[in-house]
Write a protein that holds these residues in place. Sequence first.
Motif, mmCIF file in Angstrom:
data_model
loop_
_atom_site.group_PDB
_atom_site.id
_atom_site.type_symbol
_atom_site.label_atom_id
_atom_site.label_comp_id
_atom_site.label_asym_id
_atom_site.label_seq_id
_atom_site.Cartn_x
_atom_site.Cartn_y
_atom_site.Cartn_z
ATOM 1 N N SER A 243 2.208 2.025 2.842
ATOM 2 C CA SER A 243 2.175 1.402 4.376
ATOM 3 C C SER A 243 1.211 2.418 4.917
ATOM 4 O O SER A 243 1.295 2.511 6.184
ATOM 5 N N ARG B 23 -13.786 -2.809 7.236
ATOM 6 C CA ARG B 23 -12.334 -3.029 6.367
ATOM 7 C C ARG B 23 -11.865 -4.112 6.675
ATOM 8 O O ARG B 23 -10.779 -4.744 5.834
ATOM 9 N N ARG C 248 -7.398 -7.133 10.143
ATOM 10 C CA ARG C 248 -7.119 -6.087 11.433
ATOM 11 C C ARG C 248 -7.983 -4.731 10.984
ATOM 12 O O ARG C 248 -8.518 -4.660 10.037
ATOM 13 N N GLU D 7 3.180 -7.359 5.058
ATOM 14 C CA GLU D 7 2.140 -6.577 5.806
ATOM 15 C C GLU D 7 2.688 -6.647 7.432
ATOM 16 O O GLU D 7 2.884 -7.660 7.792
ATOM 17 N N LYS D 8 2.681 -5.441 8.170
ATOM 18 C CA LYS D 8 2.829 -5.582 9.476
ATOM 19 C C LYS D 8 1.973 -6.308 10.445
ATOM 20 O O LYS D 8 2.575 -7.055 11.404
ATOM 21 N N VAL E 184 8.189 -3.431 7.864
ATOM 22 C CA VAL E 184 9.245 -3.096 7.132
ATOM 23 C C VAL E 184 10.017 -1.800 7.725
ATOM 24 O O VAL E 184 9.320 -0.941 8.342
ATOM 25 N N SER F 278 -16.576 3.551 3.878
ATOM 26 C CA SER F 278 -17.787 4.120 2.962
ATOM 27 C C SER F 278 -17.222 3.831 1.509
ATOM 28 O O SER F 278 -16.220 4.715 1.276
ATOM 29 N N ASP G 201 -2.576 6.198 1.006
ATOM 30 C CA ASP G 201 -2.246 7.115 1.946
ATOM 31 C C ASP G 201 -0.820 7.616 1.970
ATOM 32 O O ASP G 201 -0.361 8.809 2.694
ATOM 33 N N GLY H 205 -11.105 8.080 0.376
ATOM 34 C CA GLY H 205 -9.690 7.338 0.600
ATOM 35 C C GLY H 205 -9.465 6.203 -0.131
ATOM 36 O O GLY H 205 -8.371 6.036 -0.762
ATOM 37 N N VAL H 206 -10.445 5.159 0.014
ATOM 38 C CA VAL H 206 -10.077 4.116 -0.744
ATOM 39 C C VAL H 206 -9.947 4.052 -2.053
ATOM 40 O O VAL H 206 -9.150 3.499 -2.997
ATOM 41 N N GLY I 154 2.855 -2.939 3.030
ATOM 42 C CA GLY I 154 1.737 -2.688 3.302
ATOM 43 C C GLY I 154 0.488 -3.461 2.552
ATOM 44 O O GLY I 154 0.553 -3.451 1.222
ATOM 45 N N GLY J 9 -4.466 -0.183 -1.135
ATOM 46 C CA GLY J 9 -3.716 0.074 -2.162
ATOM 47 C C GLY J 9 -2.448 -0.769 -2.335
ATOM 48 O O GLY J 9 -2.271 -1.132 -3.625
ATOM 49 N N GLN K 222 -9.259 -1.033 10.411
ATOM 50 C CA GLN K 222 -9.019 -0.128 9.647
ATOM 51 C C GLN K 222 -10.140 0.675 9.561
ATOM 52 O O GLN K 222 -11.431 0.438 9.382
ATOM 53 N N ILE K 223 -10.219 2.173 9.457
ATOM 54 C CA ILE K 223 -11.213 3.198 9.345
ATOM 55 C C ILE K 223 -11.218 3.407 7.914
ATOM 56 O O ILE K 223 -10.151 3.111 6.955
ATOM 57 N N GLY K 224 -12.271 3.738 7.287
ATOM 58 C CA GLY K 224 -12.571 4.016 5.847
ATOM 59 C C GLY K 224 -13.542 3.098 5.334
ATOM 60 O O GLY K 224 -13.143 2.237 4.191
HETATM 61 P P1 FAD Z 1 -3.964 1.724 4.649
HETATM 62 O O1 FAD Z 1 -5.608 0.960 4.732
HETATM 63 O O2 FAD Z 1 -3.683 2.294 5.938
HETATM 64 O O3 FAD Z 1 -2.958 0.379 4.800
HETATM 65 C C1 FAD Z 1 -1.806 0.285 4.994
HETATM 66 C C2 FAD Z 1 -1.166 -1.075 5.699
HETATM 67 O O4 FAD Z 1 -0.032 -1.094 6.008
HETATM 68 C C3 FAD Z 1 -1.798 -1.238 6.771
HETATM 69 O O5 FAD Z 1 -2.536 -2.486 6.973
HETATM 70 C C4 FAD Z 1 -0.628 -1.225 7.939
HETATM 71 O O6 FAD Z 1 -0.939 -2.481 8.988
HETATM 72 C C5 FAD Z 1 0.377 -1.605 7.020
HETATM 73 N N1 FAD Z 1 1.697 -1.242 7.420
HETATM 74 C C6 FAD Z 1 1.928 0.211 8.150
HETATM 75 N N2 FAD Z 1 3.349 0.323 8.379
HETATM 76 C C7 FAD Z 1 3.948 -0.887 7.786
HETATM 77 C C8 FAD Z 1 5.192 -1.342 7.839
HETATM 78 N N3 FAD Z 1 6.346 -0.689 8.477
HETATM 79 N N4 FAD Z 1 5.455 -2.549 7.322
HETATM 80 C C9 FAD Z 1 4.660 -3.262 6.768
HETATM 81 N N5 FAD Z 1 3.306 -2.847 6.677
HETATM 82 C C10 FAD Z 1 2.881 -1.645 7.290
HETATM 83 N N6 FAD Z 1 -11.981 6.242 2.996
HETATM 84 C C11 FAD Z 1 -12.874 5.744 2.494
HETATM 85 O O7 FAD Z 1 -12.724 5.497 1.262
HETATM 86 N N7 FAD Z 1 -14.127 6.093 2.976
HETATM 87 C C12 FAD Z 1 -14.476 6.291 4.165
HETATM 88 O O8 FAD Z 1 -15.727 6.370 4.641
HETATM 89 C C13 FAD Z 1 -13.119 6.932 4.989
HETATM 90 N N8 FAD Z 1 -13.421 7.384 6.249
HETATM 91 C C14 FAD Z 1 -12.158 7.997 6.672
HETATM 92 C C15 FAD Z 1 -12.554 8.628 7.956
HETATM 93 C C16 FAD Z 1 -11.374 9.122 8.693
HETATM 94 C C17 FAD Z 1 -11.433 9.699 10.060
HETATM 95 C C18 FAD Z 1 -10.124 9.202 8.091
HETATM 96 C C19 FAD Z 1 -8.829 9.588 8.740
HETATM 97 C C20 FAD Z 1 -10.018 8.534 6.790
HETATM 98 C C21 FAD Z 1 -10.975 7.911 6.126
HETATM 99 N N9 FAD Z 1 -10.925 7.143 4.922
HETATM 100 C C22 FAD Z 1 -12.161 6.908 4.227
HETATM 101 C C23 FAD Z 1 -9.537 7.006 4.285
HETATM 102 C C24 FAD Z 1 -8.998 5.633 4.591
HETATM 103 O O9 FAD Z 1 -9.054 5.091 5.816
HETATM 104 C C25 FAD Z 1 -7.423 5.509 3.809
HETATM 105 O O10 FAD Z 1 -7.578 6.468 2.708
HETATM 106 C C26 FAD Z 1 -7.482 4.125 3.210
HETATM 107 O O11 FAD Z 1 -7.419 3.147 4.282
HETATM 108 C C27 FAD Z 1 -5.820 4.122 2.445
HETATM 109 O O12 FAD Z 1 -5.538 2.776 2.015
HETATM 110 P P2 FAD Z 1 -3.833 2.379 2.076
HETATM 111 O O13 FAD Z 1 -4.104 1.047 1.556
HETATM 112 O O14 FAD Z 1 -3.440 3.816 1.208
HETATM 113 O O15 FAD Z 1 -3.615 2.599 3.369
#
Ligand code: FAD
Length: 491
Positions: A168, A110, A41, A35-36, A134, A47, A304, A316-317, A12, A16, A43-45
């Motif tokens: 991920s 994002r 790409r 990264e998949k 993965v 702020s 996440d 979240g971020v 991922g 994170g 993504q939501i999140g």
């Molecule tokens: P992610 O950003 O999800 O990154 C994971 C990555 O892993 C992705 O690029 C994906 O393509 C990759 N991946 C997935 N599966 C595989 C695999 N099998 N093999 C290889 N790669 C893979 N957070 C904020 O800070 N501010 C906000 O305003 C906010 N608003 C939100 C609103 C909603 C409705 C929701 C549900 C969430 C919100 N969030 C917000 C939370 C935020 O989206 C996440 O907490 C944040 O993106 C988590 O980061 P991460 O790196 O853990 O995961």
Amino acid sequence: MSVEDFDVVVAGGGPGGSTVATLVAMQGHRVLLLEKEVFPRYQIGESLLPATVHGVCRMLGVADELANSGFPIKRGGTFRWGARPEPWTFHFGISAKMAGSTSHAYQVERAKFDQILLNNAKSKGVVVREGCSVDTVVEEGERVTGLRYTDADGNAREVSARFVIDASGNKSRLYSHVGGTRNYSEFFRSLALFGYFEGGKRLPAPVSGNILSVAFDSGWFWYIPLSDTLTSVGAVVRREDADKIQGDREKALADLIAECPMISEYLSDAKRVTTGKYGELRVRKDYSYQQTTFWRPGMILVGDAACFVDPVFSSGVHLATYSALLAARSINSVLAGELDEKTVLTEYEARYRREYGVFYEFLVSFYQMNVNEESYFWQAKKVTRNENTDIESFVELIGGVSSGETALTAADRIAERSAEFASAVDEMAAGDGDNMVPMFKSQVVKQAMQEAGQVQMKALLGEDAEPEMPLFPGGLVTSPDGMKWLPYHPA
Ligand code: FAD
């Protein structure tokens, strides 16, 4: 099949994954990130919080690039929320404790923000492979020893590593290999329906970059300015009202907007974006959960993959990048041969759970405010015993706690501010139990506020940062550069 070997392999490339990979590679270790998707790409999140921008991103070496990327500056939040009928605004810098050059965050697309972090990972020595999905982990007895993945050409590949990181996100099922179960929150059982608009109105300067959050009968809206003209708009709807977002999403969003006069007014001249990455109306549900364990020998969940609370207050971020920092410290300590895996990962899990718990507790009380006539703002004023208005008092509390940051600003004032902040926290935490805002009854909140200040202090002061105390009995402290753990030896 030949098996490649790395010190660490990360699944991922979101905030994170990029963060943990970069902070480990910066210590000279061999890191592979899979990264998949192919970036950029969606993504939501969008702020962010000051903790991410001025703490972790500074450690990563991207704080200046972020500042020069033209992201709207978020000085705080504007809320139409609770018993008060008018909107109210908090500024990160309204309090003397948070004033100065670190009193803001950004609203980010994002696709752009995550690309900056992933490019930075490459430039710091991480081997990044996009379009690589993965599939599963490789195990030897109790231990996870590698990953199997499908590369961009569709070939099955295998990699071995001392540590496997699952970053991920919330959709992948990789987390299940760590063991335990994913427990979904009974409290945060909302659904979100969201899309993008061109031409929406803006709050007046200087708060035009603020997040606007507006409660209405079925839930609440976020309204996030992503440029002068582009706005992210999402409705978070209670589970009981889930039928309102079933069926035709276009109609559902239009009906929800019509239910909310303030958002209707802000979008009165706007057009929904219907093409490109922002053209789709998306739904997210069941997003609030935590895994019962965050690690097993050889494998760690970050961001996440481990847990998520709720979109309100944009944690979240922050949780993703903060947990990545904690994981990187843990891995760096083991790979340097200084500490054993169980000790560092116990510290990792305890600190990440505590930070998650702070947001969980705080957000529960924030939603209670929404349904309770009692004046939460008045309680905040009573706790802080200051001369501010009720709203300012509330802002001083949530400015430090909701972001997990003390927003310390200038290097020469950091130590002084930190001591001031810690004593204010002590005073609040020791206060009159019956009249305290619920979250301040918790020791966990107090500890997290102190730790958050230390993160930013490390980023700003490096070697000169004040010595730390462990957060848990028998626990570890961070090294002066913030990149590893150290055993604690009282002077
Ligand atoms: P992610 O950003 O999800 O990154 C994971 C990555 O892993 C992705 O690029 C994906 O393509 C990759 N991946 C997935 N599966 C595989 C695999 N099998 N093999 C290889 N790669 C893979 N957070 C904020 O800070 N501010 C906000 O305003 C906010 N608003 C939100 C609103 C909603 C409705 C929701 C549900 C969430 C919100 N969030 C917000 C939370 C935020 O989206 C996440 O907490 C944040 O993106 C988590 O980061 P991460 O790196 O853990 O995961």
